[in-house]
Scaffold this active site. Structure first.
Site, PDB file in Angstrom:
ATOM      1  N   HIS A  40       2.649   5.942   2.168  1.00 41.12           N
ATOM      2  CA  HIS A  40       4.040   5.918   2.769  1.00 41.12           C
ATOM      3  C   HIS A  40       4.705   5.022   1.837  1.00 41.12           C
ATOM      4  O   HIS A  40       5.043   3.972   1.852  1.00 41.12           O
ATOM      5  CB  HIS A  40       3.802   4.927   4.023  1.00 41.12           C
ATOM      6  CG  HIS A  40       3.229   5.596   4.997  1.00 41.12           C
ATOM      7  ND1 HIS A  40       2.710   5.138   6.229  1.00 41.12           N
ATOM      8  CD2 HIS A  40       2.524   6.825   5.042  1.00 41.12           C
ATOM      9  CE1 HIS A  40       2.056   6.097   7.009  1.00 41.12           C
ATOM     10  NE2 HIS A  40       1.694   7.389   6.002  1.00 41.12           N
ATOM     11  N   HIS A  72       8.335  -2.702   8.084  1.00 38.43           N
ATOM     12  CA  HIS A  72       7.125  -2.952   7.323  1.00 38.43           C
ATOM     13  C   HIS A  72       6.516  -4.070   6.527  1.00 38.43           C
ATOM     14  O   HIS A  72       7.275  -5.072   6.382  1.00 38.43           O
ATOM     15  CB  HIS A  72       7.319  -1.737   6.066  1.00 38.43           C
ATOM     16  CG  HIS A  72       7.844  -0.389   6.721  1.00 38.43           C
ATOM     17  ND1 HIS A  72       7.135   0.507   6.702  1.00 38.43           N
ATOM     18  CD2 HIS A  72       9.176  -0.059   7.091  1.00 38.43           C
ATOM     19  CE1 HIS A  72       7.700   1.636   7.358  1.00 38.43           C
ATOM     20  NE2 HIS A  72       9.024   1.371   7.369  1.00 38.43           N
ATOM     21  N   ASP A  91       0.329   0.991   4.039  1.00 38.19           N
ATOM     22  CA  ASP A  91       1.679   1.391   4.049  1.00 38.19           C
ATOM     23  C   ASP A  91       2.322   0.495   2.917  1.00 38.19           C
ATOM     24  O   ASP A  91       2.209  -0.770   3.011  1.00 38.19           O
ATOM     25  CB  ASP A  91       2.403   0.557   5.584  1.00 38.19           C
ATOM     26  CG  ASP A  91       3.749   0.753   5.765  1.00 38.19           C
ATOM     27  OD1 ASP A  91       4.660   1.366   4.547  1.00 38.19           O
ATOM     28  OD2 ASP A  91       4.326   0.267   6.460  1.00 38.19           O
ATOM     29  N   HIS A 132       2.806   6.730  15.404  1.00 37.85           N
ATOM     30  CA  HIS A 132       3.767   6.167  16.322  1.00 37.85           C
ATOM     31  C   HIS A 132       4.895   6.910  16.332  1.00 37.85           C
ATOM     32  O   HIS A 132       4.911   8.281  15.850  1.00 37.85           O
ATOM     33  CB  HIS A 132       4.292   4.761  15.695  1.00 37.85           C
ATOM     34  CG  HIS A 132       4.739   5.124  14.303  1.00 37.85           C
ATOM     35  ND1 HIS A 132       3.860   5.263  13.253  1.00 37.85           N
ATOM     36  CD2 HIS A 132       6.081   5.100  13.761  1.00 37.85           C
ATOM     37  CE1 HIS A 132       4.950   5.166  12.030  1.00 37.85           C
ATOM     38  NE2 HIS A 132       6.042   4.910  12.699  1.00 37.85           N
TER      39      HIS A 132
END
Length: 561
Positions: free
Chosen positions: A401, A379, A206, A84
């Site tokens: 991440h 998130h 993530d 992204h």
């Protein structure tokens, strides 16, 4: 569960048929995400982002991933996949392309448009672009890639499934599971489930919000809060958000139309990114609502809305300059409303509160995440991660991440759902997937690469330490002239201090001890200028420490004449 250890040695050769995963950024920190996959002698890179410096890194503009582990293998890179368009995923791409300009870039329409504007800014040649969307499947060398829609705080985000002979890897990129997103594009859990049925050998998820219980609040919950701000504000409204947060800008535009206000962008990156989003159809701008920032001042305050950069307190950003009353044409008035529509990135808290205090001092009403629902995270929280693990049922998990605490929390969630093998790695820690089992096999040298103005990679950790000492403790310079014939001090010591409340006369009592120490050293046969300088440094350093409880940088100069 495997833990990264600093004593790990260089990894052995990759076993035939195995897949190697080398994180070069984003594991153990929030930012500069970059992961290299190696299979059958070929490389695939996923993301190439930057990290923004904190107070311990003075003078640094950006921090890049360390490319050195793959620098001599860039000709083996099949593609760079960009999940992204956020800076922490695309910002370092131009720096990588400086080293090999024809690396094929793969990503969604908006992501590639944003990275292309960065490439042009760096005056690099046009590279190879492959635009993909959810559902697409294509092959680069031995890597079979499938793209899956995920919901995030920027449109057009993608997860990527990577198939090789070693198994199937699912890399989520940044994602959350907003079930009623503003653009109607949800995280494709049906695709996650289908990949789970096929058998996900390594799930890279993530971790940013893994410590947060429950589910992340929906973006649409912000709309009524913005509505209330617009309804209650009698003067100008300034909204600061990330320059890529298209959804937030859309919400502000819609509120402005409903309350008969005009909107202008302030900040170069905001103008550029929103122009791209508008041209590609990701941002719908009602006719007649946008004006140039300088024209906005001709309207009465109750009809003005500014959308600005600087929500993280960046010192040169539009909002910081407005708070300091140093902006060219935006002058804060008492009764203005400022909305900080963003999260607090760890390490930026002091800078953000400094801006908030500056705005409040000039009479502005400041609405921020601490006192109103003006931002939600991009998130997945713990509940969403739990949901994903139950759907995907992966054989191995590698949290990505996030800081180490986030990754450990993510690992704990994975284990709760019955995942037996959870691997914790940090930047540079090498993980191999062999015969369906992921394990840590070694570590590659992987440090911080600092960008300071036009300088890339020349600033070292020790130089940053010197900058901190200079900033916190100041420095003292000592100049002494030694007669090369007699070996006696013929002039000086001349002592000057900067960064402390000492004047030069406060050093009178240490001058004779310096002369005595030099005389002794020369009498004992020391003639090397560097060793004599070290003698000076030791004497004055000990004295300053004992007398003033300070440890300034000491710059001794011994000149032979």
């Amino acid at each position: 569960m495997s833990h990264p250890h600093p004593e790990l040695s260089a990894p052995p050769a990759l076993p035939e048929g195995g897949l190697r995963v080398i994180p070069l950024g984003g594991l153990g920190e929030v930012g500069r995400n970059m992961t290299v996959f190696e299979y059958d002698g070929r490389l695939l890179i996923v993301d190439c982002g930057v990290l923004f410096p904190d107070d311990s890194q003075p003078g640094v503009d950006l921090i890049l991933p360390d490319f050195s582990p793959i620098r001599d293998r860039l000709d083996q890179v099949e593609a760079l996949v960009l999940t992204h368009g956020h800076e922490d995923h695309i910002g370092a791409t131009p720096y990588l392309l400086r080293e090999r300009e024809d690396i094929p870039l793969v990503g969604s329409e908006l992501t590639l448009a944003l990275v292309n504007s960065k490439i042009r800014e760096h005056r690099l040649k046009q590279t190879s672009f492959t635009t993909v969307k959810e559902g697409d499947r294509l092959t680069f060398g031995p890597f079979d890639l499938e793209f899956v829609a995920v919901n995030h705080s920027i449109p057009d985000a993608l997860a990527v499934a990577i198939r090789t002979g070693a198994g199937l890897v699912l890399h989520t990129g940044d994602f959350k599971m907003d079930q009623l997103p503003l653009d109607g594009r949800i995280t494709d859990l049906r695709a996650f489930a289908r990949l789970g049925e096929e058998g996900v050998d390594l799930f890279m998820t993530d971790s940013t919000n893994a410590e947060v219980p429950g589910f992340t609040t929906q973006e649409k919950k912000i709309t009524p809060v913005l509505e209330q701000v617009f309804r209650e504000s009698k003067q100008r409204i300034i909204v600061a958000c990330f320059a890529s947060h298209v959804h937030r800008v859309q919400q502000v535009l819609d509120a402005a139309v409903a309350h008969d206000r005009k909107v202008a962008y302030v900040g170069r990156s905001m103008v550029r990114n929103m122009g791209i989003a508008r041209d590609l159809g990701y941002l719908t701008i009602p006719p007649g609502v946008m004006v140039e920032a300088k024209q906005l001042a001709d309207l009465p305050p109750e009809r003005q809305v500014l959308i600005s950069t600087g929500s993280q307190g960046e010192p040169l950003s539009a909002l910081s300059r407005i708070a300091q009353r140093s902006h060219n044409f935006v002058h804060l008035e008492e009764g203005d409303t400022v909305v900080l529509a963003s999260s607090l990135i760890p390490g930026n808290e002091n800078a953000v509160y400094r801006v908030i205090n500056g705005l409040a001092r000039h009479g502005a009403r400041v609405v921020h995440k601490g006192n109103a629902l003006v931002h939600v995270s991009g998130h997945a929280s713990a509940g969403e991660l739990l949901y994903c693990y139950n759907i995907v049922k992966p054989r191995n998990v590698l949290p990505i991440h996030g800081e180490i605490r986030h990754m450990l929390a993510n690992a704990d969630i994975a284990r709760q759902t019955g995942v037996d093998n959870v691997v914790i790695a940090e930047d540079g820690v090498v993980v191999d997937l062999v015969d369906g089992v992921a394990s840590v096999v070694g570590k590659v040298a992987c440090g911080n690469v600092f960008v300071d103005g036009q300088t890339v990679g020349d600033i070292t950790e020790s130089e940053l330490k010197d900058r901190l000492i200079l900033g916190e403790e100041g420095f003292i310079s000592v100049i002494v002239v030694v007669d090369s014939v007699s070996g006696k001090v013929s002039a000086g010591p001349e002592i000057h201090a900067r960064g402390h409340a000492w004047d030069d006369s406060s050093f009178e009592e240490i001058k004779q001890p310096i002369i005595d120490a030099l005389d002794r050293a020369i009498a004992e046969g020391t003639t090397d200028a560097h060793q004599l300088q070290q003698t000076v440094r030791r004497v004055i350093g000990r004295w300053v420490s004992n007398t003033h409880r300070a440890r300034p940088m000491i710059i001794p100069v011994v000149v032979e004449a």
